[in-house]
Design a protein around this motif. Sequence first.
Motif: not given
Length: 210
Positions: A95-99, A118-123
């Motif tokens: 999950t991307d908290p700053g989306f 809903c936003g997601y982030l590749h770490q």
Amino acid sequence: MPVVPAPALRARSRSLLLVGSLAAVAVFGLAGCSAEPTPEATPGGTATAAPTDAATDEPTAEPTPSIEPGTPITIDCETLLTPQDIYDFNPNVSTDPGFEPAEGSLAALALADNGIACGYLHQTSNELMNFALSQPSPEQLTLALNAAAASSTPVPTYGTPPAVNGFFDPKSGEVQVFTPTYWLSATSTMFFEPGDAQTLVNAALSHLPE
């Protein structure tokens, strides 16, 4: 015939001359005078003003047709795509908290229509991914489906029409899937072809509200 003395004759001549001169002056005076023309009275004896053009009304603006808002989505992001769904897609994605949806994006449109985004982030690569779900009015849903069909490539593996209509745009990495009720969308630079989003699309479709 009596003879008129010379002095008397001259006096008489002067008298006749004076009378003739006065008569001539009177004639010429009358000839040089003219009465001012009497203005014609208007009917009813009152003056009337010249007619003026009737005042024209300003054109009224046409009312802007109102757009029926979508039905609020009752599930959250972790229901649409569970943490396990995201892990199965890629263990490095979370999950991307700053989306925040970009203005004019499919995710922003969903939020504006009572949907969820809903936003997601590749770490590792910091690549972004988002999924959005909305339930537009039937008219708006049809307009969105037609727009997707005109600008994207149909994807039969996302589902079978008319139950599911899927589309993919390789230029933007945008996925759009339509059911008779919902509009599901996803965008990511990790989507190079339709199959890259396949497992997530299948999971999201299985979690749609009844």
